[in-house]
Design a protein around this motif. Structure first.
Motif, PDB file in Angstrom:
ATOM      1  N   SER A  74     -56.823  54.891   7.169  1.00 51.04           N
ATOM      2  CA  SER A  74     -55.867  53.924   6.631  1.00 51.04           C
ATOM      3  C   SER A  74     -55.820  53.948   5.105  1.00 51.04           C
ATOM      4  CB  SER A  74     -56.230  52.516   7.114  1.00 51.04           C
ATOM      5  OG  SER A  74     -55.375  51.559   6.546  1.00 51.04           O
ATOM      6  N   THR A  75     -56.972  53.925   4.460  1.00 45.27           N
ATOM      7  CA  THR A  75     -57.014  53.922   2.994  1.00 45.27           C
ATOM      8  C   THR A  75     -56.436  55.211   2.420  1.00 45.27           C
ATOM      9  OG1 THR A  75     -58.974  52.500   3.000  1.00 45.27           O
ATOM     10  CG2 THR A  75     -58.501  53.727   0.978  1.00 45.27           C
ATOM     11  N   ALA A  76     -56.806  56.349   3.025  1.00 39.73           N
ATOM     12  CA  ALA A  76     -56.311  57.648   2.549  1.00 39.73           C
ATOM     13  C   ALA A  76     -54.803  57.752   2.740  1.00 39.73           C
ATOM     14  CB  ALA A  76     -57.018  58.778   3.284  1.00 39.73           C
ATOM     15  N   ALA A  77     -54.300  57.246   3.869  1.00 34.56           N
ATOM     16  CA  ALA A  77     -52.859  57.309   4.144  1.00 34.56           C
ATOM     17  C   ALA A  77     -52.081  56.457   3.143  1.00 34.56           C
ATOM     18  CB  ALA A  77     -52.576  56.855   5.570  1.00 34.56           C
ATOM     19  N   HIS A  78     -52.581  55.257   2.846  1.00 35.53           N
ATOM     20  CA  HIS A  78     -51.916  54.408   1.849  1.00 35.53           C
ATOM     21  C   HIS A  78     -51.973  55.051   0.466  1.00 35.53           C
ATOM     22  CE1 HIS A  78     -50.626  50.752   3.878  1.00 35.53           C
ATOM     23  NE2 HIS A  78     -51.717  50.812   4.629  1.00 35.53           N
ATOM     24  N   SER A  79     -53.010  55.828   0.206  1.00 35.01           N
ATOM     25  CA  SER A  79     -53.148  56.478  -1.105  1.00 35.01           C
ATOM     26  C   SER A  79     -52.074  57.529  -1.342  1.00 35.01           C
ATOM     27  CB  SER A  79     -54.533  57.121  -1.237  1.00 35.01           C
ATOM     28  OG  SER A  79     -55.553  56.152  -1.192  1.00 35.01           O
ATOM     29  N   LEU A  80     -51.438  58.028  -0.284  1.00 35.48           N
ATOM     30  CA  LEU A  80     -50.390  59.039  -0.440  1.00 35.48           C
ATOM     31  C   LEU A  80     -49.246  58.514  -1.305  1.00 35.48           C
ATOM     32  CD1 LEU A  80     -50.183  60.557   3.168  1.00 35.48           C
ATOM     33  CD2 LEU A  80     -51.307  61.524   1.151  1.00 35.48           C
ATOM     34  N   VAL A  81     -48.924  57.217  -1.154  1.00 32.27           N
ATOM     35  CA  VAL A  81     -47.869  56.633  -1.978  1.00 32.27           C
ATOM     36  C   VAL A  81     -48.293  56.610  -3.445  1.00 32.27           C
ATOM     37  CG1 VAL A  81     -46.470  54.574  -2.403  1.00 32.27           C
ATOM     38  CG2 VAL A  81     -47.012  55.249  -0.061  1.00 32.27           C
ATOM     39  N   SER A  82     -49.574  56.386  -3.686  1.00 31.15           N
ATOM     40  CA  SER A  82     -50.068  56.392  -5.062  1.00 31.15           C
ATOM     41  C   SER A  82     -50.021  57.792  -5.664  1.00 31.15           C
ATOM     42  CB  SER A  82     -51.498  55.842  -5.115  1.00 31.15           C
ATOM     43  OG  SER A  82     -51.520  54.481  -4.740  1.00 31.15           O
ATOM     44  N   TYR A  83     -50.360  58.816  -4.862  1.00 30.47           N
ATOM     45  CA  TYR A  83     -50.243  60.201  -5.340  1.00 30.47           C
ATOM     46  C   TYR A  83     -48.785  60.524  -5.668  1.00 30.47           C
ATOM     47  CZ  TYR A  83     -54.915  60.782  -3.294  1.00 30.47           C
ATOM     48  OH  TYR A  83     -56.238  60.651  -2.975  1.00 30.47           O
ATOM     49  N   TYR A  84     -47.904  60.091  -4.793  1.00 28.59           N
ATOM     50  CA  TYR A  84     -46.466  60.286  -4.977  1.00 28.59           C
ATOM     51  C   TYR A  84     -46.001  59.619  -6.272  1.00 28.59           C
ATOM     52  CZ  TYR A  84     -41.710  58.360  -4.153  1.00 28.59           C
ATOM     53  OH  TYR A  84     -40.421  57.926  -4.276  1.00 28.59           O
ATOM     54  N   SER A  85     -46.453  58.394  -6.509  1.00 32.22           N
ATOM     55  CA  SER A  85     -46.064  57.670  -7.714  1.00 32.22           C
ATOM     56  C   SER A  85     -46.654  58.296  -8.963  1.00 32.22           C
ATOM     57  CB  SER A  85     -46.497  56.206  -7.601  1.00 32.22           C
ATOM     58  OG  SER A  85     -45.900  55.597  -6.480  1.00 32.22           O
ATOM     59  N   LEU A  86     -47.897  58.763  -8.865  1.00 31.84           N
ATOM     60  CA  LEU A  86     -48.532  59.430 -10.000  1.00 31.84           C
ATOM     61  C   LEU A  86     -47.760  60.689 -10.388  1.00 31.84           C
ATOM     62  CD1 LEU A  86     -50.911  59.559 -11.977  1.00 31.84           C
ATOM     63  CD2 LEU A  86     -52.176  60.838 -10.240  1.00 31.84           C
ATOM     64  N   GLY A  87     -47.317  61.443  -9.391  1.00 31.06           N
ATOM     65  CA  GLY A  87     -46.513  62.634  -9.656  1.00 31.06           C
ATOM     66  C   GLY A  87     -45.235  62.298 -10.386  1.00 31.06           C
ATOM     67  N   SER A  88     -44.594  61.197  -9.988  1.00 29.91           N
ATOM     68  CA  SER A  88     -43.339  60.819 -10.643  1.00 29.91           C
ATOM     69  C   SER A  88     -43.567  60.394 -12.089  1.00 29.91           C
ATOM     70  CB  SER A  88     -42.650  59.696  -9.850  1.00 29.91           C
ATOM     71  OG  SER A  88     -43.420  58.526  -9.873  1.00 29.91           O
ATOM     72  N   ILE A  89     -44.681  59.711 -12.343  1.00 26.73           N
ATOM     73  CA  ILE A  89     -44.992  59.300 -13.718  1.00 26.73           C
ATOM     74  C   ILE A  89     -45.221  60.525 -14.606  1.00 26.73           C
ATOM     75  CG2 ILE A  89     -46.681  58.121 -15.177  1.00 26.73           C
ATOM     76  CD1 ILE A  89     -47.138  56.193 -12.814  1.00 26.73           C
ATOM     77  N   THR A 144     -51.742  68.409   7.227  1.00 23.04           N
ATOM     78  CA  THR A 144     -53.164  68.092   7.080  1.00 23.04           C
ATOM     79  C   THR A 144     -53.338  67.096   5.937  1.00 23.04           C
ATOM     80  OG1 THR A 144     -53.612  69.856   5.488  1.00 23.04           O
ATOM     81  CG2 THR A 144     -53.749  70.427   7.840  1.00 23.04           C
ATOM     82  N   GLY A 145     -54.493  66.467   5.866  1.00 24.18           N
ATOM     83  CA  GLY A 145     -54.733  65.497   4.821  1.00 24.18           C
ATOM     84  C   GLY A 145     -54.619  66.083   3.430  1.00 24.18           C
ATOM     85  N   VAL A 146     -55.168  67.274   3.253  1.00 28.81           N
ATOM     86  CA  VAL A 146     -55.139  67.920   1.939  1.00 28.81           C
ATOM     87  C   VAL A 146     -53.711  68.278   1.537  1.00 28.81           C
ATOM     88  CG1 VAL A 146     -55.854  69.945   0.612  1.00 28.81           C
ATOM     89  CG2 VAL A 146     -57.482  68.820   2.144  1.00 28.81           C
ATOM     90  N   ILE A 147     -52.981  68.902   2.455  1.00 24.83           N
ATOM     91  CA  ILE A 147     -51.599  69.303   2.163  1.00 24.83           C
ATOM     92  C   ILE A 147     -50.731  68.075   1.893  1.00 24.83           C
ATOM     93  CG2 ILE A 147     -49.509  70.329   3.134  1.00 24.83           C
ATOM     94  CD1 ILE A 147     -51.530  72.381   2.255  1.00 24.83           C
ATOM     95  N   CYS A 148     -50.876  67.030   2.699  1.00 25.34           N
ATOM     96  CA  CYS A 148     -50.075  65.826   2.495  1.00 25.34           C
ATOM     97  C   CYS A 148     -50.374  65.181   1.143  1.00 25.34           C
ATOM     98  CB  CYS A 148     -50.328  64.826   3.623  1.00 25.34           C
ATOM     99  SG  CYS A 148     -49.570  65.273   5.197  1.00 25.34           S
ATOM    100  N   SER A 149     -51.631  65.191   0.743  1.00 19.98           N
ATOM    101  CA  SER A 149     -52.002  64.606  -0.544  1.00 19.98           C
ATOM    102  C   SER A 149     -51.382  65.384  -1.697  1.00 19.98           C
ATOM    103  CB  SER A 149     -53.527  64.583  -0.691  1.00 19.98           C
ATOM    104  OG  SER A 149     -54.122  63.776   0.294  1.00 19.98           O
ATOM    105  N   ILE A 150     -51.502  66.710  -1.639  1.00 18.58           N
ATOM    106  CA  ILE A 150     -50.955  67.557  -2.714  1.00 18.58           C
ATOM    107  C   ILE A 150     -49.439  67.474  -2.745  1.00 18.58           C
ATOM    108  CG2 ILE A 150     -50.717  69.926  -3.553  1.00 18.58           C
ATOM    109  CD1 ILE A 150     -53.495  70.490  -2.371  1.00 18.58           C
ATOM    110  N   MET A 151     -48.802  67.585  -1.571  1.00 16.03           N
ATOM    111  CA  MET A 151     -47.347  67.606  -1.528  1.00 16.03           C
ATOM    112  C   MET A 151     -46.732  66.236  -1.821  1.00 16.03           C
ATOM    113  SD  MET A 151     -46.604  70.651  -1.292  1.00 16.03           S
ATOM    114  CE  MET A 151     -48.094  71.573  -1.676  1.00 16.03           C
ATOM    115  N   SER A 152     -47.462  65.163  -1.541  1.00 13.56           N
ATOM    116  CA  SER A 152     -46.970  63.837  -1.931  1.00 13.56           C
ATOM    117  C   SER A 152     -46.858  63.765  -3.452  1.00 13.56           C
ATOM    118  CB  SER A 152     -47.924  62.749  -1.435  1.00 13.56           C
ATOM    119  OG  SER A 152     -47.907  62.656  -0.035  1.00 13.56           O
ATOM    120  N   PHE A 153     -47.843  64.325  -4.132  1.00 13.24           N
ATOM    121  CA  PHE A 153     -47.797  64.383  -5.598  1.00 13.24           C
ATOM    122  C   PHE A 153     -46.618  65.240  -6.062  1.00 13.24           C
ATOM    123  CE2 PHE A 153     -48.746  66.634  -9.513  1.00 13.24           C
ATOM    124  CZ  PHE A 153     -49.095  65.608 -10.376  1.00 13.24           C
ATOM    125  N   VAL A 154     -46.437  66.406  -5.425  1.00 11.79           N
ATOM    126  CA  VAL A 154     -45.372  67.333  -5.842  1.00 11.79           C
ATOM    127  C   VAL A 154     -43.997  66.727  -5.588  1.00 11.79           C
ATOM    128  CG1 VAL A 154     -44.335  69.593  -5.428  1.00 11.79           C
ATOM    129  CG2 VAL A 154     -46.819  69.359  -5.494  1.00 11.79           C
TER     130      VAL A 154
END
Length: 399
Positions: A246-261, A300-310
């Motif tokens: 749950s925590t890691a999944a919610h963090s994807l939005v933060s990675y996404y937002s960090l990428g946009s910043i 996968t968790g790693v790919i989703c984290s990286i691609m959310s940022f991208v």
């Protein structure tokens, strides 16, 4: 900082910090809101779609009226109606009342857009692209902070509504400055040019109303859809498809937002080096397509984290604001009206996309696949816009 309208501009940016939270606050509190309203995730998704209806109701007319009545009244009206939304959601006890509050939020967004984008382009006429893209940085900052706030409330078993209360109080305090002290240039005034003692020739409309206008309307819809899908569904996708906690999944939005910043900062630096806004459009949309495709093919968790940022970098890092700035080059008369037309297309996406994705909710892989297709169409449209830009502006485009 020598620009006398800078304090007002900062206040405008702070409004969009809260708007960034407002865009995703319903999705981030889906479970709590579903229990409060006696519905399910699909019911909350329908309430989310009401924001698009609210934008549609007033965006065109508010954009037109901001050209006639000025920018400040619409900025104030937008902040007031947003406060009504935040308070109304936590006070509502049914989906019907929440749906009405969602419509109010969409209207608030439209009022803010009508006064803010045009106002900033008039405050910073030689830096239109940078001033508009900076708005996205504040939106992304809000989207980065809110999931952390929600996670904190959940982890400490606190009332979910505190996040809504924070947004309402923040906007109210900002209004205390804007109402008495907010200053805007006269509509159509090029402030920086006048302060430098130089004159700028007013360019005539160069774009073809039907062909170029259609391209920008399509891009307004596509660009909104591309990042809207990710911001609303990436947490659920990470949880259900990538099997993240749950925590890691919610963090994807933060990675996404960090990428946009980061993209906003990157774009601002390149813009200062005379890279034109139009040169970003097709490159960023191509990157979005590739990132979403990888997320779909390798969940996968790693790919989703990286691609959310991208995806945050390429699709939510101000590319929509750059599109509006380029449209203003094609149709320089009536910045408020242009804003209304462009963002009306985006509001149609905000209304229709949740309906489409609600029907796909049983298989979230289809949601990301849908976004892949949309991003590919976006690359085609932005390529056509770029070709048209260089054809119409010729040597000026390369300067």
């Amino acid at each position: 900082m020598k620009n006398k309208y800078m304090p007002t501009a900062i206040s405008l940016y702070l409004n969009y910090f809260i708007h960034g939270m407002g865009v995703i606050i319903l999705a981030q509190n889906m479970t709590s809101l579903a229990q409060k309203w006696g519905t399910n995730v699909g019911g909350v998704s329908m309430v989310i779609s009401s924001l698009g209806i609210g934008r549609l109701i007033v965006l065109l007319i508010s954009g037109y009226l901001s050209d006639k009545l000025g920018r400040k009244p619409f900025v104030i009206l937008g902040a007031v109606t947003y406060i009504l939304f935040f308070v109304g959601i936590v006070a509502s006890s049914s989906v019907v009342i929440a749906y009405i509050c969602g419509i109010i939020a969409g209207m608030a967004n439209s009022f803010l857009d009508s006064g803010t984008y045009a106002g900033l382009m008039e405050m910073f006429p030689t830096k239109k692209g940078t001033s508009n893209v900076t708005l996205k940085a504040f939106i992304s900052a809000g989207q980065f902070l809110l999931p952390l706030m929600v996670s904190f409330l959940v982890a400490n078993h606190l009332w979910f509504g505190w996040s809504f209360v924070f947004c309402a109080v923040f906007l109210a305090l900002n209004l205390c400055f804007m109402i008495p002290a907010g200053k805007f240039p006269p509509v159509g005034t090029d402030v920086e040019v006048e302060e430098n003692g130089e004159e700028e020739e007013v360019t005539e409309q160069k774009g073809n109303l039907w062909f170029d206008g259609t391209l920008f309307i399509l891009y307004g819809y596509i660009s909104q859809t591309t990042f809207y899908l990710v911001s609303q569904w990436v947490s659920e996708y990470g949880s259900q498809v990538a099997h993240m906690g749950s925590t890691a999944a919610h963090s994807l939005v933060s990675y996404y937002s960090l990428g946009s910043i980061i993209c906003v900062l990157f774009t601002a630096v390149l813009s200062a080096k005379a890279v034109k806004e139009v040169q970003f459009l097709s490159v960023y949309t191509l990157i979005s397509f590739v990132a979403l495709l990888l997320m779909y093919l390798f969940p996968t968790g790693v790919i989703c984290s990286i691609m959310s940022f991208v995806v945050g970098f390429s699709a939510a890092g101000g590319v929509m604001q750059l599109g509006l700035t380029v449209m203003a080059d094609f149709f320089p008369k009536g910045k408020g009206t242009v804003t209304g037309i462009f963002y009306t297309a985006g509001s149609i996406a905000s209304f229709t996309v949740p309906i489409f994705t609600g029907m796909m909710a049983s298989n979230l892989s289809n949601v990301i696949l849908f976004d892949v297709i949309v991003a590919l169409l976006g690359f085609v449209v932005t390529t056509l816009i770029t070709i048209r830009y260089y054809k119409l502006f010729g040597k000026k485009a390369k300067a």
